[in-house]
Design a protein around this motif. Structure first.
Motif, PDB file in Angstrom:
ATOM      1  N   SER A  17       0.834  -1.217   0.000  1.00  0.00           N
ATOM      2  CA  SER A  17       0.000   0.000   0.000  1.00  0.00           C
ATOM      3  C   SER A  17       0.863   1.259   0.000  1.00  0.00           C
ATOM      4  O   SER A  17       0.582   2.213  -0.724  1.00  0.00           O
ATOM      5  N   CYS A  18       1.895   1.261   0.833  1.00  0.00           N
ATOM      6  CA  CYS A  18       2.778   2.439   0.893  1.00  0.00           C
ATOM      7  C   CYS A  18       3.494   2.650  -0.439  1.00  0.00           C
ATOM      8  O   CYS A  18       3.664   3.779  -0.903  1.00  0.00           O
ATOM      9  N   ALA A  19       3.927   1.532  -1.063  1.00  0.00           N
ATOM     10  CA  ALA A  19       4.598   1.644  -2.366  1.00  0.00           C
ATOM     11  C   ALA A  19       3.624   2.198  -3.408  1.00  0.00           C
ATOM     12  O   ALA A  19       3.977   3.070  -4.217  1.00  0.00           O
ATOM     13  N   GLU A  20       2.392   1.718  -3.368  1.00  0.00           N
ATOM     14  CA  GLU A  20       1.380   2.204  -4.321  1.00  0.00           C
ATOM     15  C   GLU A  20       1.085   3.685  -4.113  1.00  0.00           C
ATOM     16  O   GLU A  20       0.771   4.406  -5.054  1.00  0.00           O
ATOM     17  N   ALA A  21       1.189   4.123  -2.847  1.00  0.00           N
ATOM     18  CA  ALA A  21       0.945   5.541  -2.544  1.00  0.00           C
ATOM     19  C   ALA A  21       2.168   6.401  -2.851  1.00  0.00           C
ATOM     20  O   ALA A  21       2.181   7.598  -2.586  1.00  0.00           O
ATOM     21  N   GLY A  22       3.222   5.782  -3.389  1.00  0.00           N
ATOM     22  CA  GLY A  22       4.378   6.550  -3.859  1.00  0.00           C
ATOM     23  C   GLY A  22       5.533   6.672  -2.875  1.00  0.00           C
ATOM     24  O   GLY A  22       6.485   7.421  -3.134  1.00  0.00           O
ATOM     25  N   ASP A  23       5.500   5.946  -1.763  1.00  0.00           N
ATOM     26  CA  ASP A  23       6.602   6.052  -0.795  1.00  0.00           C
ATOM     27  C   ASP A  23       7.886   5.462  -1.385  1.00  0.00           C
ATOM     28  O   ASP A  23       7.929   4.274  -1.731  1.00  0.00           O
ATOM     29  N   PRO A  24       8.958   6.254  -1.509  1.00  0.00           N
ATOM     30  CA  PRO A  24      10.183   5.739  -2.155  1.00  0.00           C
ATOM     31  C   PRO A  24      10.832   4.597  -1.369  1.00  0.00           C
ATOM     32  O   PRO A  24      11.396   3.686  -1.974  1.00  0.00           O
ATOM     33  N   VAL A  25      10.756   4.630  -0.020  1.00  0.00           N
ATOM     34  CA  VAL A  25      11.386   3.573   0.785  1.00  0.00           C
ATOM     35  C   VAL A  25      10.667   2.238   0.547  1.00  0.00           C
ATOM     36  O   VAL A  25      11.312   1.200   0.307  1.00  0.00           O
ATOM     37  N   ALA A  26       9.350   2.255   0.573  1.00  0.00           N
ATOM     38  CA  ALA A  26       8.575   1.028   0.335  1.00  0.00           C
ATOM     39  C   ALA A  26       8.805   0.522  -1.090  1.00  0.00           C
ATOM     40  O   ALA A  26       8.943  -0.690  -1.325  1.00  0.00           O
ATOM     41  N   ASN A  27       8.863   1.448  -2.046  1.00  0.00           N
ATOM     42  CA  ASN A  27       9.116   1.066  -3.435  1.00  0.00           C
ATOM     43  C   ASN A  27      10.465   0.375  -3.595  1.00  0.00           C
ATOM     44  O   ASN A  27      10.571  -0.624  -4.298  1.00  0.00           O
ATOM     45  N   LYS A  28      11.470   0.919  -2.920  1.00  0.00           N
ATOM     46  CA  LYS A  28      12.818   0.339  -3.013  1.00  0.00           C
ATOM     47  C   LYS A  28      12.819  -1.079  -2.439  1.00  0.00           C
ATOM     48  O   LYS A  28      13.428  -1.992  -3.004  1.00  0.00           O
ATOM     49  N   ILE A  29      12.121  -1.275  -1.326  1.00  0.00           N
ATOM     50  CA  ILE A  29      12.061  -2.607  -0.701  1.00  0.00           C
ATOM     51  C   ILE A  29      11.432  -3.610  -1.675  1.00  0.00           C
ATOM     52  O   ILE A  29      11.941  -4.719  -1.862  1.00  0.00           O
ATOM     53  N   LEU A  30      10.342  -3.213  -2.331  1.00  0.00           N
ATOM     54  CA  LEU A  30       9.674  -4.140  -3.259  1.00  0.00           C
ATOM     55  C   LEU A  30      10.532  -4.400  -4.506  1.00  0.00           C
ATOM     56  O   LEU A  30      10.597  -5.534  -4.990  1.00  0.00           O
ATOM     57  N   LEU A  31      11.195  -3.348  -5.006  1.00  0.00           N
ATOM     58  CA  LEU A  31      12.048  -3.543  -6.191  1.00  0.00           C
ATOM     59  C   LEU A  31      13.202  -4.500  -5.876  1.00  0.00           C
ATOM     60  O   LEU A  31      13.562  -5.350  -6.696  1.00  0.00           O
ATOM     61  N   GLU A  32      13.761  -4.375  -4.678  1.00  0.00           N
ATOM     62  CA  GLU A  32      14.846  -5.285  -4.284  1.00  0.00           C
ATOM     63  C   GLU A  32      14.323  -6.716  -4.113  1.00  0.00           C
ATOM     64  O   GLU A  32      15.008  -7.683  -4.460  1.00  0.00           O
ATOM     65  N   ALA A  33      13.099  -6.852  -3.595  1.00  0.00           N
ATOM     66  CA  ALA A  33      12.501  -8.186  -3.459  1.00  0.00           C
ATOM     67  C   ALA A  33      12.316  -8.825  -4.832  1.00  0.00           C
ATOM     68  O   ALA A  33      12.572 -10.023  -5.023  1.00  0.00           O
ATOM     69  N   VAL A  34      11.891  -8.016  -5.816  1.00  0.00           N
ATOM     70  CA  VAL A  34      11.713  -8.515  -7.188  1.00  0.00           C
ATOM     71  C   VAL A  34      13.051  -9.048  -7.718  1.00  0.00           C
ATOM     72  O   VAL A  34      13.118 -10.145  -8.287  1.00  0.00           O
TER      73      VAL A  34
END
Lengths: 360, 360
Positions: free
Chosen positions: B246-263
């Motif tokens: 949810s945080c990544a979808e809302a544009g949070d850069p920290v959450a986005n980075k965590i998901l990109l690294e998981a990918v």
């Protein structure tokens, strides 16, 4: 006074004659081991003897409740205090104060819980003091003065700082799940991970594979999984740090990368504390004590993690004054010499003799 | 047959009439939950009915011994099998075969230990089969054929692959201490770490702080430490993945980075398996099934982790054919419909009807 529920820990008191000498218990509780010393009360008006006499010293395992759980942590604390009293020929009725510096004390609720455990063991007139072990570690380098910054890196890691006007700040110290990557546990877990990744094709070949398998006396990286989860102790994993350092010293790029990242992590904890407390002043050049404690920061042969952390920090804070507290020898009343960290004494002296109003 | 040491798990058998219908138990044991189904034996010569009848289904918690320890894992496995038999009005004397697909089976010693547990419960004529749950997950996407690659990312993560000539390889699946960063646990632990780092000044401010504190109903990041170590369950931490998404979808850069690294982590597990088995052929363009299973890979609203993993892999392996197995509805003999993963059935059919010689 409470008798331990298994009826064993305090049994020695029934056979102990009532002694007249009042004592203080000082305890340093870490994630690897817990040490308790029993020393006589020195009248507040007297000069402090040098060296300070120690009646007895007892050692036990981990007392960090986050690592081993509350029940085990409580039992360890109780057992090590009972052992120190028993060895000194004393008992709980002689105790005037108990000073605990324990890792894993992160929140007022942790402090309250441990105070409640102690209240259950000691009568109400006994003065109690419970703090994070970083406070004792800082005092060990500054001879009791709580001003400056301390970095602990043993099985766990934490940076803690105090200003002269009593403000404090901390960074890291949240345990391995919450990113203490510069800790001994963090370094060793990264090394174990590197072995798994080299084995399954996700990572480069590394010298860590042979070295770790040999150290653990297992024959295949697949067996590492069972070994890792067979015992939840953080200290058992952290004990592999010397293997990682040896591989780095032998030129293994994977081990080197792990140590370099740990240095960055440790330095970033100190930076966060120094900046929040403005310990280096407005221009960033004021001097402050930087006490460095713990197995990871001890001088190694070639690859000196502590030295690299200082190099990394001195660019930002040229006024940082690194202090590595020495291990001291104290005499006991039975003329046995004890090798003990200064931290217990500095901590005890600060809280009991220098700033006794701190007692709760 | 063994009666459980607490005298409870198998007590229902005393009140159960002897039944004539022979049954098979199929069990999918994960780090979050364990499901056991009881189905009738269908004569080997008969065509398989469509849909397949299920006599009963029972659900329990984690059965990964690396997460909860051997005693708890064994009790969970035994309890869920007893529940499925009890619900189906059957008992152990009716069981012809037991098929277990359990996470945490990483080494022949794990397989042998679980087989020994089963031998202690069931008579010697009962056929037993124990495998890692990735084998069942692969079968669920390929309709029983063990050929191709499967990626599981739920609380834990593993990539497993099989060639047509029976060679196999795996990557990751070594649990959170050994670097399963693409798992639900890994993603959530990184998010918790980001909250701690933002709080102590080591990391940037992140939307994760408010969202995670709200989800856990705690008021300060300091309380996260106590919350994290109060319970060693991996599933409890992994349950925070939707908050990170949810945080990544809302544009949070920290959450986005965590998901990109998981990918990247998840893709690297698949790459390692595909390359070791040469599943994509010499020119890297051969087609192969890539079965994707687990909560982390399920389609999310905007931030679709599974889709990103496929995008990442298709550059290297244009022949990868992603399959996300569907949840199927099966009828029970009591006309209740059950929603069950195909995996149990595909797994059971593969091992009992397609390749029965596999039984040990």
């Amino acid at each position: 006074m409470k008798r331990y529920r298994n009826g064993e820990i305090w049994d020695f008191e029934h056979e102990m004659p009532v002694v007249g000498q009042e004592v203080i218990l000082g305890l340093d509780g870490g994630t690897t081991s817990t040490v308790c010393i029993c020393m006589p009360v020195i009248p507040f008006t007297d000069p402090l003897p040098d060296p300070v006499p120690v009646l007895a010293r007892a050692v036990a395992g981990c007392s960090n409740h986050n690592s081993v759980g509350e029940t085990a942590a409580r039992e360890t604390l109780e057992q090590v205090m009972a052992d120190a009293l028993s060895k000194s020929g004393s008992n709980r009725s002689a105790v005037r104060a108990v000073c605990l510096a324990v890792s894993g004390v992160n929140h007022p609720t942790d402090q309250r819980r441990i105070l409640n455990w102690l209240r259950d063991i000691f009568p109400s007139h006994v003065r109690l003091f419970v703090q994070n072990d970083a406070v004792a570690a800082l005092a060990s380098g500054t001879m009791g003065k709580l001003h400056g910054c301390v970095l602990i890196a043993g099985t766990g890691t934490i940076a803690y700082g105090f200003t002269e006007d009593g403000r404090e700040a901390r960074a890291a110290g949240a345990g391995p799940i919450l990113g203490d990557w510069g800790s001994g546990y963090g370094i060793a877990a990264q090394a174990l991970t590197a072995v798994i990744r080299a084995h399954d094709g996700r990572g480069p070949h590394t010298m860590l594979t042979c070295s770790i398998l040999r150290a653990l006396e297992i024959s295949s990286p697949d067996e590492l999984i069972g070994w890792t989860y067979a015992d939840p102790s953080w200290a058992r994993i952290a004990a592999l740090v010397p293997v990682v350092v040896s591989c780095a010293e032998a030129g293994d790029p994977v081990a080197n990368k792990i140590l370099l990242e740990a240095v960055q992590e440790l330095a970033s904890s100190v930076k966060a504390v120094v900046q929040r407390l403005a310990l280096s002043g407005e221009d960033g050049k004021d001097s402050f004590s930087l006490v460095m404690v713990g197995g990871v920061l001890e001088a190694n042969k070639k690859w000196d993690i502590g030295k690299e952390v200082v190099n990394c920090l001195s660019k930002d804070f040229p006024g940082a004054l690194p202090i590595r507290p020495k291990v001291c020898t104290f005499y006991s009343v039975s003329n046995t010499s004890y090798v003990i960290w200064q931290s217990f004494f500095s901590f005890l002296f600060f809280h009991i003799y220098i700033n006794p109003c701190c007692f709760s």
